[in-house]
Design an enzyme around this catalytic site. Structure first.
Site, PDB file in Angstrom:
ATOM      1  N   CYS A  87       0.821  -1.219   0.000  1.00  0.00           N
ATOM      2  CA  CYS A  87       0.000   0.000   0.000  1.00  0.00           C
ATOM      3  C   CYS A  87       0.850   1.263   0.000  1.00  0.00           C
ATOM      4  CB  CYS A  87      -0.899   0.043   1.233  1.00  0.00           C
ATOM      5  SG  CYS A  87      -1.882  -1.415   1.510  1.00  0.00           S
ATOM      6  N   HIS A 110      -5.932   1.857   5.736  1.00  0.00           N
ATOM      7  CA  HIS A 110      -6.512   1.072   4.643  1.00  0.00           C
ATOM      8  C   HIS A 110      -7.272  -0.092   5.256  1.00  0.00           C
ATOM      9  CE1 HIS A 110      -7.327  -1.039   1.081  1.00  0.00           C
ATOM     10  NE2 HIS A 110      -6.370  -1.941   1.171  1.00  0.00           N
ATOM     11  N   HIS A 160     -10.133  -3.389   4.774  1.00  0.00           N
ATOM     12  CA  HIS A 160     -10.878  -4.334   3.959  1.00  0.00           C
ATOM     13  C   HIS A 160     -12.230  -4.645   4.615  1.00  0.00           C
ATOM     14  CE1 HIS A 160      -7.256  -6.217   1.575  1.00  0.00           C
ATOM     15  NE2 HIS A 160      -7.355  -4.906   1.427  1.00  0.00           N
ATOM     16  N   GLU A 213     -26.460  11.192  11.136  1.00  0.00           N
ATOM     17  CA  GLU A 213     -25.769  11.932  12.186  1.00  0.00           C
ATOM     18  C   GLU A 213     -24.244  11.756  12.150  1.00  0.00           C
ATOM     19  OE1 GLU A 213     -26.770  14.173  14.134  1.00  0.00           O
ATOM     20  OE2 GLU A 213     -25.209  14.297  15.651  1.00  0.00           O
ATOM     21  N   HIS A 268     -13.139  -4.147  -2.905  1.00  0.00           N
ATOM     22  CA  HIS A 268     -11.862  -4.233  -2.207  1.00  0.00           C
ATOM     23  C   HIS A 268     -11.944  -3.613  -0.797  1.00  0.00           C
ATOM     24  CE1 HIS A 268      -7.218  -3.454  -2.599  1.00  0.00           C
ATOM     25  NE2 HIS A 268      -7.584  -3.565  -1.340  1.00  0.00           N
TER      26      HIS A 268
HETATM   27 ZN    ZN Z   1      -6.143  -3.715   0.189  1.00  0.00          ZN
END
Ligand code: ZN
Length: 225
Positions: free
Chosen positions: A79, A97, A99, A122, A172
């Site tokens: 990443c 990140h 998932h 809200e 993803h």
């Molecule tokens: Zn990923």
């Protein structure tokens, strides 16, 4: 609020929490922190809930590795180019990140649209610069076979949506950033809440992107017109 914790300690602790929330299971997902001219991130393809402080890479702000874990066979997170998008394009202090299942499901709910939208929920107020009557828009980019190849699409989506603080990746997950790790974390929590609400609303026949009343976005007191 100042914290005596090192970025490595924070990453290890948060990865355990995020594992419990289903954000970083199966070695996927992660978090990177940028602080004092250094960038900290986990190795690629490791069990995020079992990380130790010694497993965390330290990079400079150009992405060059300054300190690698002693364990052989590790490489820096796949990443990395995506985390650097948020550091370079948004001056972010941290990127998460995830998932998370609902982050994936809202990209299916969007059909062939390239944005997720919601209004009048809200928890939108937990996203920087967003009010209850606003329309929260999160860009969606198409997935690629290799995570690092998403970087160009993510950067283009960030250019096209200058107010966005997150980018969804179809089938993803999601990238969420903030000015520091605490803001990235709380915003990621709000986004995941909103994604789950949108999925549940769809199951009940409601559209999270639709105002509560016809013509919407008009209120007697306090709202936007
Ligand atoms: Zn990923």
């Amino acid at each position: 609020m100042t914290s005596p914790e090192t970025p490595q300690q924070v990453i290890v602790e948060l990865c355990r929490q995020f594992y419990g929330m289903g954000w970083v299971t199966g070695t996927g997902g992660g978090i990177s922190i940028r602080k004092d001219g250094r960038v900290y991130m986990a190795p690629s393809g490791v069990q995020k809930e079992r990380l130790t402080e010694q497993d965390i890479y330290v990079l400079d702000e150009q992405g060059e590795t300054l300190c690698a874990p002693a364990t052989p066979g590790l490489k820096v997170s796949e990443c990395s180019p995506l985390f650097f998008n948020a550091f370079k394009l948004r001056d972010a202090g941290a990127v998460i990140h995830s998932h998370g299942v609902h982050a994936l499901l809202v990209t299916l709910l969007a059909g062939d649209r390239d944005v997720f939208e919601c209004t009048e929920i809200e928890m939108m107020k937990g996203i920087a610069g967003t009010g209850y009557y606003d329309r929260l828009v999160v860009p969606i980019i198409e997935n690629t076979a290799h995570e690092r190849d998403l970087a160009g699409r993510m950067a283009a989506a960030m250019d096209a949506h200058p107010k966005a603080t997150a980018v969804l990746v179809r089938r993803h997950g999601v990238y969420v950033w903030g000015k520091d790790w605490a803001q990235a974390k709380t915003q990621a929590e709000c986004y995941h809440y909103l994604f789950e609400v949108a999925v549940r609303m769809a199951q009940l026949g409601f559209d999270a992107s639709a105002p509560s009343r016809p013509g919407g976005h008009v209120t007697a007191v306090g709202g936007r017109t």
